[in-house]
Scaffold this motif. Sequence first.
Motif, PDB file in Angstrom:
ATOM      1  N   THR A 210       0.827  -1.206   0.000  1.00 55.53           N
ATOM      2  CA  THR A 210       0.000   0.000   0.000  1.00 55.53           C
ATOM      3  C   THR A 210       0.857   1.249   0.000  1.00 55.53           C
ATOM      4  OG1 THR A 210      -1.805  -1.120   1.158  1.00 55.53           O
ATOM      5  CG2 THR A 210      -1.772   1.284   1.254  1.00 55.53           C
ATOM      6  N   ALA A 211       1.888   1.264   0.847  1.00 59.14           N
ATOM      7  CA  ALA A 211       2.788   2.419   0.897  1.00 59.14           C
ATOM      8  C   ALA A 211       3.543   2.583  -0.415  1.00 59.14           C
ATOM      9  CB  ALA A 211       3.761   2.259   2.060  1.00 59.14           C
ATOM     10  N   LEU A 212       4.000   1.456  -0.988  1.00 59.75           N
ATOM     11  CA  LEU A 212       4.718   1.499  -2.263  1.00 59.75           C
ATOM     12  C   LEU A 212       3.832   2.075  -3.364  1.00 59.75           C
ATOM     13  CD1 LEU A 212       7.284   0.706  -3.865  1.00 59.75           C
ATOM     14  CD2 LEU A 212       6.234  -1.538  -4.218  1.00 59.75           C
ATOM     15  N   LEU A 213       2.590   1.629  -3.417  1.00 57.73           N
ATOM     16  CA  LEU A 213       1.665   2.100  -4.445  1.00 57.73           C
ATOM     17  C   LEU A 213       1.350   3.580  -4.260  1.00 57.73           C
ATOM     18  CD1 LEU A 213      -0.047   1.314  -6.874  1.00 57.73           C
ATOM     19  CD2 LEU A 213      -1.876   0.674  -5.293  1.00 57.73           C
ATOM     20  N   GLU A 214       1.168   4.008  -3.040  1.00 55.54           N
ATOM     21  CA  GLU A 214       0.890   5.429  -2.789  1.00 55.54           C
ATOM     22  C   GLU A 214       2.047   6.304  -3.210  1.00 55.54           C
ATOM     23  OE1 GLU A 214      -0.114   5.654   1.321  1.00 55.54           O
ATOM     24  OE2 GLU A 214      -2.175   4.929   1.034  1.00 55.54           O
ATOM     25  N   ARG A 215       3.274   5.869  -2.871  1.00 53.29           N
ATOM     26  CA  ARG A 215       4.457   6.646  -3.271  1.00 53.29           C
ATOM     27  C   ARG A 215       4.562   6.716  -4.786  1.00 53.29           C
ATOM     28  NH1 ARG A 215       7.026   3.739   0.842  1.00 53.29           N
ATOM     29  NH2 ARG A 215       8.069   2.383  -0.693  1.00 53.29           N
ATOM     30  N   ARG A 216       4.324   5.582  -5.442  1.00 47.26           N
ATOM     31  CA  ARG A 216       4.452   5.544  -6.890  1.00 47.26           C
ATOM     32  C   ARG A 216       3.416   6.436  -7.567  1.00 47.26           C
ATOM     33  NH1 ARG A 216       7.993   5.411 -10.825  1.00 47.26           N
ATOM     34  NH2 ARG A 216       6.612   6.059 -12.486  1.00 47.26           N
ATOM     35  N   ARG A 217       2.199   6.407  -7.071  1.00 42.61           N
ATOM     36  CA  ARG A 217       1.153   7.241  -7.667  1.00 42.61           C
ATOM     37  C   ARG A 217       1.435   8.721  -7.452  1.00 42.61           C
ATOM     38  NH1 ARG A 217      -4.250   3.621  -6.131  1.00 42.61           N
ATOM     39  NH2 ARG A 217      -3.986   2.090  -7.837  1.00 42.61           N
ATOM     40  N   ARG A 218       1.953   9.088  -6.276  1.00 38.37           N
ATOM     41  CA  ARG A 218       2.330  10.490  -6.047  1.00 38.37           C
ATOM     42  C   ARG A 218       3.436  10.900  -7.013  1.00 38.37           C
ATOM     43  NH1 ARG A 218       2.045   9.230  -0.497  1.00 38.37           N
ATOM     44  NH2 ARG A 218       4.322   9.104  -0.400  1.00 38.37           N
ATOM     45  N   TRP A 219       4.424   9.997  -7.193  1.00 41.59           N
ATOM     46  CA  TRP A 219       5.530  10.294  -8.104  1.00 41.59           C
ATOM     47  C   TRP A 219       5.010  10.469  -9.531  1.00 41.59           C
ATOM     48  CZ3 TRP A 219      10.543  11.639  -8.012  1.00 41.59           C
ATOM     49  CH2 TRP A 219      11.238  11.562  -9.227  1.00 41.59           C
ATOM     50  N   MET A 220       4.097   9.589  -9.961  1.00 36.89           N
ATOM     51  CA  MET A 220       3.584   9.664 -11.319  1.00 36.89           C
ATOM     52  C   MET A 220       2.779  10.936 -11.538  1.00 36.89           C
ATOM     53  SD  MET A 220       4.046   7.860 -13.966  1.00 36.89           S
ATOM     54  CE  MET A 220       3.503   7.993 -15.666  1.00 36.89           C
ATOM     55  N   ASP A 221       1.986  11.320 -10.567  1.00 33.07           N
ATOM     56  CA  ASP A 221       1.244  12.578 -10.676  1.00 33.07           C
ATOM     57  C   ASP A 221       2.201  13.752 -10.837  1.00 33.07           C
ATOM     58  OD1 ASP A 221      -1.169  11.275 -10.462  1.00 33.07           O
ATOM     59  OD2 ASP A 221      -1.461  11.734  -8.322  1.00 33.07           O
ATOM     60  N   ALA A 222       3.276  13.745 -10.054  1.00 34.65           N
ATOM     61  CA  ALA A 222       4.266  14.827 -10.135  1.00 34.65           C
ATOM     62  C   ALA A 222       5.011  14.796 -11.464  1.00 34.65           C
ATOM     63  CB  ALA A 222       5.251  14.720  -8.974  1.00 34.65           C
ATOM     64  N   TYR A 223       5.304  13.602 -11.932  1.00 39.58           N
ATOM     65  CA  TYR A 223       5.968  13.483 -13.237  1.00 39.58           C
ATOM     66  C   TYR A 223       5.097  14.071 -14.334  1.00 39.58           C
ATOM     67  CZ  TYR A 223       7.461  11.412 -17.622  1.00 39.58           C
ATOM     68  OH  TYR A 223       7.825  11.236 -18.930  1.00 39.58           O
ATOM     69  N   LEU A 224       3.809  13.756 -14.329  1.00 43.26           N
ATOM     70  CA  LEU A 224       2.920  14.253 -15.369  1.00 43.26           C
ATOM     71  C   LEU A 224       2.744  15.768 -15.291  1.00 43.26           C
ATOM     72  CD1 LEU A 224       0.206  11.447 -15.244  1.00 43.26           C
ATOM     73  CD2 LEU A 224       1.904  11.825 -17.044  1.00 43.26           C
ATOM     74  N   GLN A 225       2.719  16.304 -14.075  1.00 44.69           N
ATOM     75  CA  GLN A 225       2.502  17.739 -13.931  1.00 44.69           C
ATOM     76  C   GLN A 225       3.765  18.559 -14.166  1.00 44.69           C
ATOM     77  OE1 GLN A 225       0.380  18.805 -10.411  1.00 44.69           O
ATOM     78  NE2 GLN A 225       0.379  20.991 -10.868  1.00 44.69           N
ATOM     79  N   TRP A 226       4.922  18.045 -13.678  1.00 42.63           N
ATOM     80  CA  TRP A 226       6.152  18.827 -13.773  1.00 42.63           C
ATOM     81  C   TRP A 226       7.322  18.077 -14.403  1.00 42.63           C
ATOM     82  CZ3 TRP A 226       3.943  18.579  -8.614  1.00 42.63           C
ATOM     83  CH2 TRP A 226       3.171  19.701  -8.284  1.00 42.63           C
ATOM     84  N   GLY A 227       7.436  16.785 -14.089  1.00 38.52           N
ATOM     85  CA  GLY A 227       8.657  16.058 -14.433  1.00 38.52           C
ATOM     86  C   GLY A 227       8.932  15.940 -15.912  1.00 38.52           C
ATOM     87  N   ARG A 228       7.874  15.773 -16.736  1.00 34.53           N
ATOM     88  CA  ARG A 228       8.095  15.576 -18.177  1.00 34.53           C
ATOM     89  C   ARG A 228       8.850  16.747 -18.801  1.00 34.53           C
ATOM     90  NH1 ARG A 228       4.350  15.289 -21.810  1.00 34.53           N
ATOM     91  NH2 ARG A 228       5.074  13.495 -23.026  1.00 34.53           N
ATOM     92  N   ARG A 229       8.688  17.940 -18.239  1.00 37.53           N
ATOM     93  CA  ARG A 229       9.356  19.119 -18.799  1.00 37.53           C
ATOM     94  C   ARG A 229      10.538  19.577 -17.957  1.00 37.53           C
ATOM     95  NH1 ARG A 229       7.820  19.305 -24.031  1.00 37.53           N
ATOM     96  NH2 ARG A 229       5.587  18.874 -24.193  1.00 37.53           N
ATOM     97  N   THR A 230      10.840  18.814 -16.918  1.00 40.85           N
ATOM     98  CA  THR A 230      11.895  19.230 -15.998  1.00 40.85           C
ATOM     99  C   THR A 230      13.048  18.237 -15.943  1.00 40.85           C
ATOM    100  OG1 THR A 230      10.262  20.381 -14.627  1.00 40.85           O
ATOM    101  CG2 THR A 230      12.392  19.914 -13.614  1.00 40.85           C
ATOM    102  N   LEU A 231      12.729  16.956 -15.865  1.00 43.63           N
ATOM    103  CA  LEU A 231      13.766  15.937 -15.728  1.00 43.63           C
ATOM    104  C   LEU A 231      14.492  15.687 -17.050  1.00 43.63           C
ATOM    105  CD1 LEU A 231      12.163  13.119 -13.543  1.00 43.63           C
ATOM    106  CD2 LEU A 231      14.150  14.509 -12.962  1.00 43.63           C
ATOM    107  N   GLY A 232      15.789  15.532 -16.956  1.00 46.08           N
ATOM    108  CA  GLY A 232      16.594  15.090 -18.082  1.00 46.08           C
ATOM    109  C   GLY A 232      17.429  13.894 -17.678  1.00 46.08           C
TER     110      GLY A 232
END
Length: 243
Positions: A210-232
Motif C-alpha cells: 500500500t505504501a509502495l503504491l501510494e508513493r508511486r502514484r504520487r511520483w507519477m502525478d508529479a511526473y505528469l505535472q512537472w517532471g516531463r518538462r523538468t527531468l533530463g
Amino acid sequence: MSELLWNAPVSAEKMAEVFETLELRPGQSVLDVGCGSGEVLIRLRERSPLRGLGIDLSAERIREARQRADGRVDAGEVRFLEADARTLEIDPASVDLALCLGSTHAFELGDGAYAAALRRLRRWVIPGGLLLVGEPYLERPAAPEYRAILGAFPPDDRTHASNIAIARDMGLIPLAAWTANLDEWDHFEWGHQRTIERLAAKGPPTPETTALLERRRRWMDAYLQWGRRTLGYGTYLFRQPSE
C-alpha cells in the motif's frame, strides 16, 4: 521478469547506437555496476565475445540477470554477482569498459554520487579505456511543489552541460553523449507504474504494498505535472587518458 530492459529512459534503438559507438573488441573486459536485470551486459556480450561482470545490491535483480543470461551467453564469460559497489574489490586498471547506468547512487547518496562514481570507476579502467555513465539532470529549475516530491537531488544547477564538465574537470575525455526524449521518459515512467500496479494487484493489500503504491502514484502525478518538462537524463561516454 521486469518489463523494462534497463533502469534508464533509453530506448532499445538508442542503446544499440551507444553500443556501436563503444567499438568493443573481442576479449575485452566489461564491468557493469548497478547492472539491474543484466540486459545491457548480456546484449554487449551477444555483439562481441567479451568478458563481463555485472554487480547489483539487489538479490532479486541478480536472479533476474542470471535468468535472462541463461541460454543467451556463456555463463563462464559473463557473471552476475550480488555485491556492494562501495566495498567491491577489483584490481586497479583491470577493465576496458566500466558501466554505471542510472546507478551512481550505488557509490554514494545525494549530489556527490555522480562524482564519486566517476572517481571509483576510473580507478578500475585501464589507461585509454572507457567509462559509460548514465545520470539525471534538470532541463529547468524544479517548481517548489515538484522539489518537495523530487527531494534534494538533482539540484537545480545540475544540467546536461555540468554533467559533462564534472567528468572533464577530473581529467576524463568526453567522447559522446545521448539525452532522453519525452517518448523514452514516458515509456520508462509508465513501465515502472505498471510494474507497481501489477504487484499491488496480485494479492490482498499489505502495509508495504500500500505504501509502495501510494508513493508511486504520487511520483507519477508529479511526473505528469512537472517532471516531463523538468527531468533530463544523459548517457555519457568518457575515455580514460592514456599514460
